[in-house]
Each structure stands twice: as C-alpha cells, then as structure tokens.
Design an enzyme around this catalytic site. Structure first.
Site, short mmCIF file in Angstrom:
data_model
loop_
_atom_site.label_atom_id
_atom_site.label_comp_id
_atom_site.label_asym_id
_atom_site.label_seq_id
_atom_site.Cartn_x
_atom_site.Cartn_y
_atom_site.Cartn_z
N LYS A 112 0.85 -1.19 0.00
CA LYS A 112 0.00 0.00 0.00
C LYS A 112 0.88 1.24 0.00
O LYS A 112 2.04 1.11 0.39
CB LYS A 112 -0.95 -0.02 1.20
CG LYS A 112 -0.24 0.22 2.54
CD LYS A 112 -1.23 0.46 3.64
CE LYS A 112 -1.58 1.91 3.79
NZ LYS A 112 -0.81 2.60 4.82
N ASP B 128 -2.78 -5.87 2.25
CA ASP B 128 -3.33 -5.01 3.30
C ASP B 128 -3.04 -5.78 4.57
O ASP B 128 -3.71 -6.78 4.87
CB ASP B 128 -4.84 -4.81 3.10
CG ASP B 128 -5.37 -3.80 4.09
OD1 ASP B 128 -5.11 -3.95 5.30
OD2 ASP B 128 -6.03 -2.85 3.66
N HIS B 129 -2.01 -5.35 5.30
CA HIS B 129 -1.54 -6.23 6.37
C HIS B 129 -2.58 -6.44 7.47
O HIS B 129 -2.50 -7.40 8.22
CB HIS B 129 -0.18 -5.79 6.91
CG HIS B 129 -0.23 -4.64 7.87
ND1 HIS B 129 -0.30 -3.33 7.46
CD2 HIS B 129 -0.19 -4.59 9.22
CE1 HIS B 129 -0.30 -2.54 8.52
NE2 HIS B 129 -0.24 -3.28 9.61
N HIS C 219 -7.02 -0.29 5.44
CA HIS C 219 -7.14 -1.21 6.58
C HIS C 219 -8.55 -1.25 7.19
O HIS C 219 -9.14 -2.30 7.36
CB HIS C 219 -6.18 -0.82 7.69
CG HIS C 219 -4.74 -0.73 7.25
ND1 HIS C 219 -4.20 -1.58 6.34
CD2 HIS C 219 -3.74 0.12 7.61
CE1 HIS C 219 -2.92 -1.27 6.16
NE2 HIS C 219 -2.62 -0.24 6.92
C1 BG6 Z 1 0.42 1.47 8.11
C2 BG6 Z 1 0.31 2.97 8.15
O1 BG6 Z 1 -0.19 0.96 6.97
O2 BG6 Z 1 -0.22 0.95 9.27
C3 BG6 Z 1 0.94 3.53 9.41
O3 BG6 Z 1 0.96 3.53 7.00
C4 BG6 Z 1 0.34 2.87 10.63
O4 BG6 Z 1 0.79 4.95 9.49
C5 BG6 Z 1 0.38 1.36 10.48
O5 BG6 Z 1 1.13 3.27 11.75
C6 BG6 Z 1 -0.39 0.71 11.61
O6 BG6 Z 1 -0.20 -0.68 11.55
P1 BG6 Z 1 -0.24 -1.57 12.86
O7 BG6 Z 1 -0.11 -2.96 12.38
O8 BG6 Z 1 0.90 -1.10 13.73
O9 BG6 Z 1 -1.55 -1.27 13.51
#
Ligand code: BG6
Length: 518
Positions: free
Chosen positions: A173, A202-203, A265
């Site tokens: 992304k 999209d992790h 997300h």
């Molecule tokens: C990323 C964003 O995709 O997701 C970041 O670009 C954000 O800004 C992050 O901090 C949050 O991911 P997680 O897994 O830490 O909740």
C-alpha cells in the site's frame, strides 16, 4: 435419515481442510526497495522466522534490490542487524541465521533504468540453478509508490512476468493516491500480470485477530442471528496510535489518516465485520462477499461530507512529562499543512442486513494509547426495567450489551452484559465475559506479514485485496477527500494525547451516540 434430522455440520466437500498444512513450493522472492524500512522491519524478519519454523521450502532465495550499491555480504550483514533487532516475540538464533543468509542476495539497480532488469534476470537465472527455486518468482514492490507502474512495465518489457514456474507480484500500500490513480494503476499492472497473479497487500487482513472475526462469526451458531439491524444499534471501529508520524512526515503530509488507514485497513475490517457468510471458504467466495459489502456502502453526496466526516490534526502538548511537537512542527512537514492526522467517518451500508445502522470509523495519531478494536453495540431491551448503579453510587439508564473484538494490543473478545449488583434493590451493573487470545492459546501467533508471505507463496489470495475491493474502497472515501481538498481547516484542533477533535464527538452526539473510551 430424513432431511429434518440430517446433521447440518457436515463438512462442505469444496473446503480444503489442509489449507494450513500445505506445502510451500520453492521460490525466489525479489524485494524492490530492499534497503527501505518495510524490508528491514517486517519482510526480512518474517522470512527469517518462516525459515526458522520450516514453514517455507528450504529451496528459496531472496534477491534484494535498491539503488544503494552493496555486495551480497554487505546486504547479509545489514539484514542480520535488522532481523535481530526487529524480530517480534521470537529469539534470534545465530546458527539458523548462518544457514538462512546463504539464501540472501543483492542486485543494485534503479527501477526506472531498463539495464537494472538485465542484471536482475541474470541473477534470477543463477539462483534458480543454485537454489533450485523451480523458476517460481514472487516480486515484492515495496518502493516509492510512484515507481510501481514503471517497475511493472519494465518487468514486462524484460519478459520477467513469465518463466519456467509461476510469477506473482505483491504490491504494497498505498494502492493509488485516489480513485483515478488506483484505476490507472490497475490498468497498468494488468498490461503485464493477470489479476490472479496480483497480490495487493493489506496487512490488517493478515492479522490473526482480524481473521478471527470470520471464525467468530461463521464458526459459531449463536452470534450470527443477532448480527443485523434488528439487534445491532451501531458499530464503532477504532484504530488509535499513540505515536506521531515517526520520521514519515513527507509521506504522511501527502497521505493523511483517511488515506493511510481508513481507505484500506479499516474499510477492509468493516467489510470483514459486516459481509455476508461465504458459501465456501475460499479466495474467490470470501473476496466476493467483501467486495459486495464495500459496494453496498453509501457513497456520500458532497453536501453530506461535513455531517458524516471529521478531520483532525494534532497540536503540540506535554504528555507524560514530555514535550511533544504538533504535526506542523514534525520534520519534513510544512508549517501550514492541512493534513488530517485524525479522521472519523460515519458510513451506512445500504443492504437488508445493515440499513440504518451507523458504522463509525476513526483513526488517529497521537491518541492517548495504541488500541484497535471493534465495538458492536446492541439495542437496549425494549423495556428498561432496571436502573444501573454506577461505582460512585448514583443511578443512570442501564447500558445495553456491547461486544468488543479486540484486535490489538490486548487481543481478545469481551461481551458486556448487565448483572444484578449485590445488595437490596434491583439495580444492575455491567460486567463482562472475556476471551483472551494469549492465555487461551499460549502460543506465539504469526505476524501479519508472515501469514501473508506464506499465502502468496502458496498461491492463496484470500487475504489479499482484489481489484474490485480496492476500487470500491476508494469510491467510498473519494467524496470526503474531494471535499477536504477544498476546505481550509482550523488546524491543529486536538492536542497530542487526547481522543481527537470535539467535532468528532458532536458527529456521534447528533445520532444520540458517544465514542467509547477503549
Ligand atoms: C500502516 C500505516 O499501513 O499501518 C501507518 O501507514 C500505521 O501509518 C500502520 O502506523 C499501523 O499498523 P499496525 O499494524 O501497527 O496497527
């Protein structure tokens, strides 16, 4: 056996019960942007861990590529430092590393320069022989997004999208900067790769707790009958972070919270919470349902944006004895930046299940704590027979049932219900039934990137976003982006370490609702 007594728990013959016991084929993974943050913090630690747990084939190779000139030995040394530092909840094993690093290689190159792909091709041919990767290649685009289209075009021009084995591409992304650029990017990628070989990551979809939403909803019989407008009053999805922009000021100033978290997300999380049950648990059926849900989300009219969406930006504050800068004082951010570091949106899903139920979604940087959860607030009983006694001893209207799916950091599920408080008088107090992931399973859960990398190697795109999903999620945020681009905000409008701007509370208050404090 009569039809009426037939067991309804029979396993669907189309299901693949071996999905989690599958064999991962040999392959080479090319990481574009190998000296970047994602590669150091997530990709290499995940690959090392998968190797450590023998969850991937031993016949694999990683080809890192970026502009920085480096030898294989330099690359290995750098990655060793990162992996030992960023490995999450897992020990670093020197001996395992020594064998893992034999599979790491590096090719320096500029993505926009065709000559780089000639070197890459030569190196791929080499490792295909030395590491018996069977010609299977997974390209991972983790570079500046503005280079995605060029890189894909060059891969195509050098015939790298075809080979002896399969060829797949993972795209990090952000997938586009808005609806128009996302459509164009899809078009550009399709010139070279078929949709079935495109893995848009999209992790959040790879997080165990997000996957568990489907298990919770569709693996149990008692919740789904309540999962609709008749029983649910509204839903709140919160993704709060206590950190600021952490050195990503330049990227973030252009992105903002709505693009950075909600377009991707959180709209995928909403789709997971609200979608219809798939008839079969496979990639196309699950993704069809997610896409269908996203298409049912009402696209706001420009005149409704002010009513249903709120932008915020953090200002400086002293938090926990520490002076924190405002967003406009962060490195690489301009002093008049109009960027949203907080966004809250009310979405309506226009289908039979959810008509009229607001889905409130918020995400912000520099909130009081890091927490992501989904709160499903049920209707109050039709008749309020009891009053609720607060801890302070006064009385208020009894609070309705609340189901909270806790995504992170305390992963679990809680159901709030009312119980008679001890003593005379029929007063009630909320109590909760709790499930905690850690104590129930007691084993390490794989990180989202581990899960997603293995899925891509196995050719399972269930947890990846398909073109129609990504376009639908741009469609629902685009009117908000357009309207905000025309607005001059009075920023900053919330202090670091608080729960966002007042306007966000007012948005819910207009519907008689209040944000929960997670
Ligand atoms: C990323 C964003 O995709 O997701 C970041 O670009 C954000 O800004 C992050 O901090 C949050 O991911 P997680 O897994 O830490 O909740």
């Amino acid at each position: 056996m009569s039809v009426a007594t037939q067991p309804i728990t029979e396993v669907n013959p189309l299901q693949d019960p071996l999905r989690f016991a599958r064999r991962i084929p040999p392959c080479a993974i090319v990481i574009f942007g190998a000296s970047g943050d994602l590669s150091k913090r997530k990709l290499l630690p995940s690959l090392y861990r998968l190797f450590y747990e023998r969850r991937i084939s031993q016949n694999f190779a990683v080809l890192g590529s970026s502009r920085t000139p480096m030898s294989d030995t330099d690359f290995r040394a750098r990655m060793k430092e990162s992996v030992s530092k960023f490995l999450e909840d897992a020990p670093f094993d020197e001996e395992v590393w020594n064998s893992f690093e034999q599979s790491l290689f590096y090719v320096a190159g500029d993505l926009t320069n065709p000559a780089s792909y000639i070197d890459l091709k030569a190196k791929l041919d080499e490792v295909e022989k030395s590491h018996q990767t069977a010609g299977n290649v997974l390209f991972y685009l983790s570079t500046q997004p503005s280079h995605y289209a060029d890189a894909i075009k060059e891969l195509g021009a050098h015939g790298l999208q075809n080979g002896n084995g399969w060829r797949r591409v993972i795209i990090e992304k952000p997938f586009g900067h808005d609806l128009t650029s996302a459509l164009k990017l899809n078009e550009d990628i399709h010139q070279v790769f078929d949709e079935e070989n495109i893995y848009r990551i999209d992790h959040y979809l790879g997080k165990e707790t997000v996957q568990n939403i489907l298990a919770f909803r569709f693996g149990n019989g008692i919740f789904e009958p309540l999962w609709n407008r008749r029983y649910v009053d509204h839903v709140q999805i919160t993704a709060a972070e206590s950190i600021g922009v952490e050195g990503r000021g330049a990227y973030y100033q252009e992105a903002g919270a709505l693009r950075d978290m909600i377009q991707n997300h959180l709209s995928q999380v909403m789709a997971t919470v609200a979608m219809e049950p798939p008839t079969v648990f496979d990639a196309e059926n699950v993704r069809d349902e997610r896409a269908k849900l996203l298409r049912a989300v009402r696209v706001m009219k420009p005149e409704d944006v002010a009513k249903y969406a709120v932008a915020g930006q953090y200002g400086p504050a002293k938090v926990g004895g520490q002076d924190l800068p405002g967003f406009r004082q962060e490195p690489s951010v301009t002093p008049d930046a109009q960027t949203d570091t907080y966004a809250a949106v009310t979405f309506y899903i226009d289908n039979w299940r959810w008509a009229g139920v607001p889905f409130y979604i918020r995400s912000g940087k520099r909130m009081p704590k890091r927490v992501t959860d989904i709160a499903i607030q049920f209707h109050a009983p039709p008749l309020g027979l009891f009053t609720q006694q607060t801890r302070a001893g006064d009385f208020r209207e009894a609070r309705p049932n609340l189901l909270v799916l806790r995504i992170q950091p305390e992963e679990g599920i809680s159901l709030r219900f009312l119980s008679k408080s001890p003593g005379s008088g029929m007063h009630v107090r909320p109590v909760s039934m709790d499930f905690n992931y850690g104590s129930s399973f007691g084993e390490r859960t794989p990180t989202a990137y581990e899960t997603l990398l293995v899925d891509a190697m196995a050719g399972d795109p269930t947890l990846y976003t398909r073109q129609d999903m990504v376009i639908a999620s741009w469609q629902i945020v685009q009117p908000i982006l357009d309207s905000w681009a025309q607005t001059k905000f009075e920023f900053p409008n919330y202090a670091s370490g608080t729960w966002g701007p007042k306007a966000s509370d007012e948005m819910l208050a207009r519907q008689g609702h209040v944000w929960r404090v997670p």
